[in-house]
Enzyme design. Structure first.
Site, PDB file in Angstrom:
ATOM      1  N   LYS A  32      -1.850  -1.602  -3.603  1.00 13.77           N
ATOM      2  CA  LYS A  32      -2.812  -0.503  -3.639  1.00 13.77           C
ATOM      3  C   LYS A  32      -2.012   0.757  -3.906  1.00 13.77           C
ATOM      4  O   LYS A  32      -1.250   1.210  -3.055  1.00 13.77           O
ATOM      5  CB  LYS A  32      -3.564  -0.401  -2.308  1.00 13.77           C
ATOM      6  CG  LYS A  32      -4.494   0.800  -2.221  1.00 13.77           C
ATOM      7  CD  LYS A  32      -5.125   0.906  -0.835  1.00 13.77           C
ATOM      8  CE  LYS A  32      -5.980   2.158  -0.705  1.00 13.77           C
ATOM      9  NZ  LYS A  32      -6.559   2.300   0.660  1.00 13.77           N
ATOM     10  N   TYR A  76       0.864  -1.190   0.000  1.00 15.07           N
ATOM     11  CA  TYR A  76       0.000   0.000   0.000  1.00 15.07           C
ATOM     12  C   TYR A  76       0.892   1.230   0.000  1.00 15.07           C
ATOM     13  O   TYR A  76       1.619   1.484   0.958  1.00 15.07           O
ATOM     14  CB  TYR A  76      -0.912  -0.050   1.224  1.00 15.07           C
ATOM     15  CG  TYR A  76      -1.826   1.116   1.458  1.00 15.07           C
ATOM     16  CD1 TYR A  76      -2.111   2.079   0.490  1.00 15.07           C
ATOM     17  CD2 TYR A  76      -2.455   1.257   2.702  1.00 15.07           C
ATOM     18  CE1 TYR A  76      -2.964   3.132   0.738  1.00 15.07           C
ATOM     19  CE2 TYR A  76      -3.317   2.305   2.971  1.00 15.07           C
ATOM     20  CZ  TYR A  76      -3.567   3.241   1.990  1.00 15.07           C
ATOM     21  OH  TYR A  76      -4.420   4.284   2.252  1.00 15.07           O
TER      22      TYR A  76
END
Length: 292
Positions: A161, A133
């Site tokens: 992400k 992320y």
């Protein structure tokens, strides 16, 4: 493969900041009914930074139990301490999560080599699918595409992400990893274009309040129906923008309270949405079809 509309779920609280389990159950049912493809629990939007370890585990456990295998549950387990991230990831696996989402270490600003070693260590320590992320606007730490490419070959690291909102960054990552490495958007405003480039879904704040629309948008984008996906995106844009009128998750928690889905609770140092922002957000909710 975990793909599609993945809601970055809020953690409901009462006005004193105590976790509200009944509202959490109501929200999970809402997403199961409205077509959300996966739930991301205790991430940034879930106020992971102000949950203690026991609360963190209990939120994951309750969501996993209620979902009962119908859709994947991804647990936020990132930390700026590698040892703590291993512990959180182990706890999430034991609680039944299908995968974990690990934010880059914040505040201590590791080098790219430090990032590689941090995520590699966690992946080697805990046998569960792990999603990187990258959100430098919140962490002051930017993981570069070359580092993502190196990590994409490490066992258990299955995707990223990418929340910079920079489509060129997404293109660079997609060009540097194999086709089975999952690239997700973490930015509602640019998610449709990232998916049309080959991304596999959107980890979404907006999906908290517009789950059906976000589910339809992601499905259209991933089957290559750009016209439908962009039309839904245009309708959601007022909401995408206004949900960040103050720091996330302040606006989205207010919006869910306005919809009658949870009480008016948030934990310090975050505070309830300022009154001047109420009407702009209410209007955006109407424009996007969330309120009538």
């Amino acid at each position: 493969m975990i793909a599609g509309s993945m809601v970055a779920l809020v953690t409901p609280m009462d006005a004193q900041g105590r976790l509200d389990w009944d509202s959490l159950s109501k929200l999970v049912d809402f997403h199961l009914q409205e077509g959300t493809h996966a739930i991301v629990a205790v991430g940034t939007t879930g106020e992971s930074a102000t949950l203690d370890v026991n609360e963190h585990i209990e939120v994951i456990r309750r969501v996993v139990t209620q979902v009962a295998g119908r859709i994947p549950v991804i647990a936020g387990t990132g930390a700026n301490s590698t040892r703590e991230a291993v512990e959180l990831t182990t706890n999430a696996k034991n609680a039944g999560a299908d995968a974990c989402l690990l934010v880059t270490p914040y505040y201590n600003k590791p080098t790219q080599e430090g990032l590689f070693q941090h995520f590699s260590h966690i992946a080697n320590a805990v046998d569960i699918p792990q999603i990187l992320y990258n959100v430098p606007g919140r962490t002051a730490c930017d993981m570069l595409p070359e580092t993502v490419a190196r990590l994409s070959t490490v066992k258990n690291i299955v995707g990223i992400k990418e929340a910079t909102g920079n489509l060129q960054r997404a293109k660079d990552i997609l060009a540097s990893v194999s086709s089975d490495f999952l690239v997700y958007s973490g930015d509602d405003a640019t998610a449709v274009e990232l998916m049309l480039l080959g991304g596999k879904g959107n980890i979404s704040v907006t999906a908290n309040v517009a789950p059906r629309a976000m589910s339809d948008l992601c499905a259209a984008a991933m089957r290559g129906d750009a016209q439908t996906a962009r039309a839904i995106h245009e309708k959601l844009m007022p909401l995408n923008n206004t949900l960040f009128i103050e720091s996330n998750p302040i606006p989205v928690k207010w919006a869910l309270h306005e919809m009658g889905l949870m009480p008016d609770g948030i934990r310090l140092p975050l505070t309830w949405l300022s009154e001047a922002c109420h009407e702009p957000l209410r209007q955006a909710m109407r424009q996007s079809g969330v309120l009538v």
